[in-house]
Design a protein around this motif. Sequence first.
Motif, short mmCIF file in Angstrom:
data_model
loop_
_atom_site.label_atom_id
_atom_site.label_comp_id
_atom_site.label_asym_id
_atom_site.label_seq_id
_atom_site.Cartn_x
_atom_site.Cartn_y
_atom_site.Cartn_z
N GLN A 91 0.85 -1.21 -0.03
CA GLN A 91 0.05 -0.05 0.14
C GLN A 91 0.94 1.16 0.01
OE1 GLN A 91 -2.41 1.51 -0.52
NE2 GLN A 91 -4.13 1.29 1.18
N ILE A 92 1.86 1.30 0.74
CA ILE A 92 2.93 2.50 0.75
C ILE A 92 3.39 2.64 -0.62
CG2 ILE A 92 5.09 3.12 1.71
CD1 ILE A 92 4.49 1.79 4.41
N GLY A 93 3.80 1.57 -1.26
CA GLY A 93 4.42 1.93 -2.66
C GLY A 93 3.49 2.32 -3.69
N VAL A 94 2.10 1.82 -3.40
CA VAL A 94 1.24 2.32 -4.44
C VAL A 94 0.75 3.84 -4.24
CG1 VAL A 94 -1.51 2.00 -4.84
CG2 VAL A 94 -0.02 -0.01 -4.82
N ALA A 95 0.62 4.15 -3.04
CA ALA A 95 0.34 5.51 -2.68
C ALA A 95 1.41 6.44 -3.14
CB ALA A 95 0.21 5.58 -0.86
N TYR A 96 2.60 6.01 -2.92
CA TYR A 96 3.75 6.92 -3.39
C TYR A 96 3.85 7.09 -4.94
CZ TYR A 96 8.32 8.85 -4.51
OH TYR A 96 9.36 9.66 -4.97
N LEU A 97 3.32 6.11 -5.56
CA LEU A 97 3.28 5.83 -7.22
C LEU A 97 2.21 6.79 -7.76
CD1 LEU A 97 4.13 5.04 -9.94
CD2 LEU A 97 2.66 3.02 -9.59
N LEU A 98 1.15 6.81 -6.94
CA LEU A 98 -0.30 7.57 -7.29
C LEU A 98 0.37 8.97 -7.21
CD1 LEU A 98 -2.97 7.79 -8.43
CD2 LEU A 98 -3.88 7.29 -6.11
N ARG A 99 0.97 9.57 -6.06
CA ARG A 99 1.27 10.98 -5.69
C ARG A 99 2.21 11.53 -6.96
NH1 ARG A 99 5.21 13.77 -3.26
NH2 ARG A 99 4.63 15.60 -2.45
N HIS A 100 3.16 10.49 -7.23
CA HIS A 100 4.15 10.98 -8.38
C HIS A 100 3.68 11.37 -9.60
CE1 HIS A 100 8.08 10.74 -10.44
NE2 HIS A 100 7.11 9.90 -11.27
N ILE A 101 2.66 10.26 -9.96
CA ILE A 101 1.72 10.45 -11.21
C ILE A 101 1.04 11.76 -11.25
CG2 ILE A 101 -0.09 9.59 -12.50
CD1 ILE A 101 0.77 6.89 -11.82
N ASN A 102 0.54 12.01 -10.14
CA ASN A 102 -0.28 13.37 -10.02
C ASN A 102 0.55 14.68 -9.91
OD1 ASN A 102 -3.05 12.67 -10.02
ND2 ASN A 102 -3.12 11.88 -7.76
N VAL A 103 1.63 14.55 -9.27
CA VAL A 103 2.70 15.72 -9.49
C VAL A 103 3.07 16.11 -10.65
CG1 VAL A 103 4.98 16.53 -8.76
CG2 VAL A 103 3.38 15.58 -7.12
N LYS A 104 3.25 14.90 -11.44
CA LYS A 104 3.82 14.91 -13.03
C LYS A 104 2.48 15.56 -13.68
CE LYS A 104 8.08 13.31 -12.96
NZ LYS A 104 9.08 13.99 -13.29
N LEU A 105 1.47 15.17 -13.56
CA LEU A 105 0.14 15.67 -14.39
C LEU A 105 0.00 17.16 -13.96
CD1 LEU A 105 -2.13 12.50 -14.20
CD2 LEU A 105 -1.15 13.47 -16.19
N ILE B 129 2.35 19.28 -13.34
CA ILE B 129 3.12 20.16 -13.81
C ILE B 129 2.91 20.26 -15.40
CG2 ILE B 129 5.73 20.02 -14.75
CD1 ILE B 129 6.23 18.76 -11.93
N LYS B 130 2.52 19.15 -15.90
CA LYS B 130 2.22 19.10 -17.52
C LYS B 130 0.87 20.07 -17.73
CE LYS B 130 0.72 15.93 -20.99
NZ LYS B 130 0.28 14.64 -21.60
N ARG B 131 0.06 20.13 -16.74
CA ARG B 131 -1.36 20.89 -16.96
C ARG B 131 -0.83 22.41 -16.76
NH1 ARG B 131 -4.27 18.15 -13.33
NH2 ARG B 131 -5.15 17.06 -14.89
N ARG B 132 -0.06 22.82 -15.81
CA ARG B 132 0.24 24.29 -15.70
C ARG B 132 1.19 24.64 -16.89
NH1 ARG B 132 1.00 22.86 -10.37
NH2 ARG B 132 3.32 22.05 -10.62
N ALA B 133 1.86 23.90 -17.58
CA ALA B 133 2.69 24.07 -18.71
C ALA B 133 1.59 24.18 -19.92
CB ALA B 133 3.70 22.92 -19.07
N MET B 134 0.56 23.50 -19.76
CA MET B 134 -0.36 23.59 -20.90
C MET B 134 -1.28 24.82 -20.88
SD MET B 134 -3.61 20.86 -21.72
CE MET B 134 -4.63 21.57 -20.22
N ILE B 135 -1.48 25.42 -19.61
CA ILE B 135 -2.21 26.69 -19.22
C ILE B 135 -1.41 27.96 -20.03
CG2 ILE B 135 -2.89 28.21 -17.61
CD1 ILE B 135 -3.80 25.84 -16.13
N GLU B 136 -0.10 27.70 -19.55
CA GLU B 136 0.79 28.87 -20.17
C GLU B 136 0.72 28.87 -21.75
OE1 GLU B 136 2.21 31.05 -18.40
OE2 GLU B 136 1.27 30.14 -16.68
N GLU B 137 0.74 27.79 -22.29
CA GLU B 137 0.96 27.63 -23.64
C GLU B 137 -0.48 28.22 -24.34
OE1 GLU B 137 2.07 26.76 -27.64
OE2 GLU B 137 2.97 26.81 -25.65
N ILE B 138 -1.60 27.83 -23.66
CA ILE B 138 -2.95 28.49 -23.98
C ILE B 138 -2.95 29.91 -24.04
CG2 ILE B 138 -5.45 28.87 -23.43
CD1 ILE B 138 -5.50 25.63 -22.79
#
Length: 494
Positions: free
Chosen positions: A442-456, A458-467
Amino acid sequence: MDSEKEISREETADSPLLEGDEALRLVGTQAQKFSEEYNRRLRNKLDKVIIPITAVVYFTQFLDKTSLNYASIMGFPVTGQNYNLVSMAFYLGFMVWEFPTVYIAQKLRLGKYLGVNIIIWGVVLLCHALANSFQTFFALRFILGMCESCVSPILISIISMFYRKNEQGIRIAYFYTMLGFTQVFGGFMAYGISFYNGDVMAPYKIVYYILGGLAILVGIIVLAWLPDSPVNAKMLTKEERIASLERVRDDQGGTENRKFKKEQVVETLLDVRTWLIVLATMLTDIPSGGLTNFSNIIIRNFGYTSRQTLILATPSGIVNVVSVVICGYYSDKKGERMLPVIYATLPTLLGVALMIGFNNSGQKGVLLFGSYLIGSFGSTLSTIYAYNASNTSGYTKKLTINALTMIFFCVGNIIGTEIFQPKDAPAYIPGKAAIMVLLSMQIGVAYLLRHINVKLNIKRRAMIEEIKRENGWTDDDIQKEKERRAFADMTDKQ
């Protein structure tokens, strides 16, 4: 204020946004401003009604769900493997009916549908006191699971409709603390009943009569006072209903929408985060499924009487309450959803390790302390609920991920009823070892999910700047576009 709203309606009269939430027809696409003081008073008004009712609903549900745990040491006529199957029946009914109940709930008023289900399960509990065979108990527990399957998705939906994202974690925690309080209340209730000698009826029947009557009363309260959504909340004036919607507009989460959207279901199923949430839920609820029905038996096997066990099991509920409140507060304060899952799991791992390591040591105090530490991981499901509420946009998508969460909540609990096998009694070492492995994962899954959300993010903020660059927009323009789409019932990917 009224003229601004009418203009907004005209602007959207021929817009595809009219397929959005019911809220869109009330407030339109242009945001209306209310002072922070007004919003604070409104939030306090909502808290005085929504929080107590959602708490008493969850208190009733969990107390009813765990009634079998108390009955097991109070003369319950089903034992051994048949007891495991009766325990499993609740989750089978829950799982089978989860998607149908979510679909039905979307078409109806949430509070009213919830209230009717609570009254029905109250009647089912009363029938437990009249049953006398394995087959009847199995059927009743199956129906009980069906009725209770709507509770968490509806409570999460109501919280997400009335509260901002940074307010949802602690408010979900408020009703989820009832899980711990039921352990305390149920333990003392069963302790009091244990002094009854059973001249007229078996002690476990009294438990079911009390819980059945309580559920029917709570169902009536829900029908009378729990609001379905900000759009039709009778407890609010028209201005307060508008203000309630404006409070959550910037979160882009939307409110209710009666149209079932297949494309949102597909998006949910194709999102890797959905399946990580499902996995996290299972890894929480396999241990929970075992401990919910066997915790009293485990403590009794430390060398205590059944009556002593009922009292000695209650501190674990207090540990659960403290863990849920701390994790809920931290979750909102820091904007984190997965780190609290990790923090809450660590004490549980220590507790299970103590129970394994000090088995047959005769040190009852250490074994009890270990069993109390296990209560800390109860907050992980509360945090998962908060994640679903605040990280999911689109009404059908939100209901779908909540339904999947609850289905695999059932799968986990069904598996959990089998990890403590009669052949492993009294220490149940294989079951305890399995819990350690699952919670480490469970600890590993929680960390992986957090990592994915952090990356997303960052990507969303970059997309807003592009718009902004492509359209020559300012931050104010971006904010206006967010406000326009807030109640369009669009997902976070649309």
